[in-house]
Write an enzyme that holds these catalytic residues in place. Structure first.
Site: not given
Ligand code: A2P
Length: 340
Positions: A132, A244
């Site tokens: 990710c 994130h």
């Protein structure tokens, strides 16, 4: 009538698996049969996504014959054991774990960056989905690298707990409640409390003192974008549920101004959303911009005042969507467009 496909989601009760189902529906993926697979203990369980009810089957008892695409997100050990069973039955595996990522003959794909590598899947039947934190960084820097070569990346991440699965989301919720109620905080997923804390460890420690998450950013940037780019990562878990964030510092071969970078990032050639205003709140944040979005957001673009040819930026994206499920579904869409 256009062709429809049999799709299996392995790890369908998990954070990424459930998002895969949601995005397949959102994108109106042409599905004939949808097989939702998890461990034996979840067999028969009913999950509800977008108001629709789905029954979970046991992976162990599943016959992959007739499956066109199998989306795996149930951990490396499950991919190790079952991906070859799926490919032997002619399913193409899109694997969201790190198990196959670094094998030379397995393509590691971020569609906005290296979709041209997808055809390599024919050798093994497997396509790997990157980590990710690497995906969102590469989507952001690819259009810059095309104009002005990047030599080195210094990156610090601020990663959401959903990256560790549903159990970590629950751990953060319980710890926040316990904290507010003045009760003892229990840590089972993370080595230290995650509520009201910042943990500089994601994944296990490697021999060189870096964590595996940090080395994933090094290995995957080289494999996907350019083997000449050096990466200096620090990956950190923060008490955020989804999304994130990354402070990315680029060292480029030549001088480029912040305004030139912003022009590149807002051009047609770019796949990011630029949110960059010099005012309070004029930047993207995990809990705001990326809650229900597949996009990669960039803000805080600045010239590095401490080195020559340096650019700083802030990159935010939903780790479960673009960082995992959406990237996998984009790969599946490329597969059915050009290969299946
Ligand atoms: P289950 O719910 O049956 O344990 P997360 O990343 O959110 O923790 O989710 C992990 C996913 O991997 C879940 O869907 C989980 O299913 C699945 N999983 C774990 N172990 C197995 C197994 N032995 N066989 C199939 N799926 C598994």
């Amino acid at each position: 009538m256009s062709k429809k496909y049999n799709i299996a989601v392995v790890g369908a009760t998990g954070a990424v698996g459930q998002m895969m189902i949601k995005i397949l529906i959102e994108r109106k993926f042409p599905i004939d049969n949808l097989y939702l697979l998890a461990s034996k203990k979840s067999k028969g369980k009913i999950i509800t996504i977008e108001g629709n009810k789905y029954q979970i089957d046991s992976l162990e008892e599943f016959n992959f014959k007739g499956t066109d695409i199998a989306l795996f997100s149930a951990g490396g050990e499950i991919s190790k054991k079952y991906a070859s069973i799926a490919t032997k039955n002619n399913a193409v595996v899109i694997d969201n774990t790190s198990f196959f990522r670094y094998e030379d003959n397995i393509p590691l794909i971020v569609p906005e960056v290296n979709s041209n590598e997808i055809s390599k899947y024919k050798e093994t039947g497997i396509i790997a989905n990157p980590n990710c934190s690497t995906i969102q960084m590469l989507v952001a820097i690819k259009p810059i690298h095309e104009v002005c070569k990047i030599k080195r990346i210094n990156v610090c991440t601020y990663q959401a707990v959903s990256g560790s699965g549903n159990s970590a989301v629950e751990e953060l919720k319980k710890q926040v409640q316990a904290f507010v109620n003045n009760e003892k905080l229990v840590s089972e997923v993370y080595p230290k409390q995650i509520a009201f804390n910042v943990i500089p460890q994601i994944d296990k420690f490697m021999d060189n003192g870096y964590t595996k998450e940090e080395m994933k950013m090094v290995w995957e940037t080289k494999k996907i974008l350019d083997s000449n780019i050096e990466v200096n990562p620090t990956t950190v878990r923060v008490p955020v549920f989804y999304g994130h964030s990354e402070a990315v510092h680029l060292e480029l071969e030549e001088n480029i101004t912040a305004n030139e970078v912003k022009n590149i990032l807002s051009s047609e050639n770019s796949n990011v959303v630029l949110v960059d205003e010099h005012k309070n709140g004029g930047y993207p944040c995990a809990a705001n911009e990326c809650e229900n979005s597949n996009d990669v957001f960039v803000g805080r673009v600045r010239e590095d005042i401490s080195i020559k040819n340096g650019i700083n930026m802030w990159v935010v994206s939903n780790n479960i969507r673009k960082g995992a499920a959406y990237n996998s579904i984009q790969i599946a869409e490329l597969l059915i467009k050009d290969y299946l």
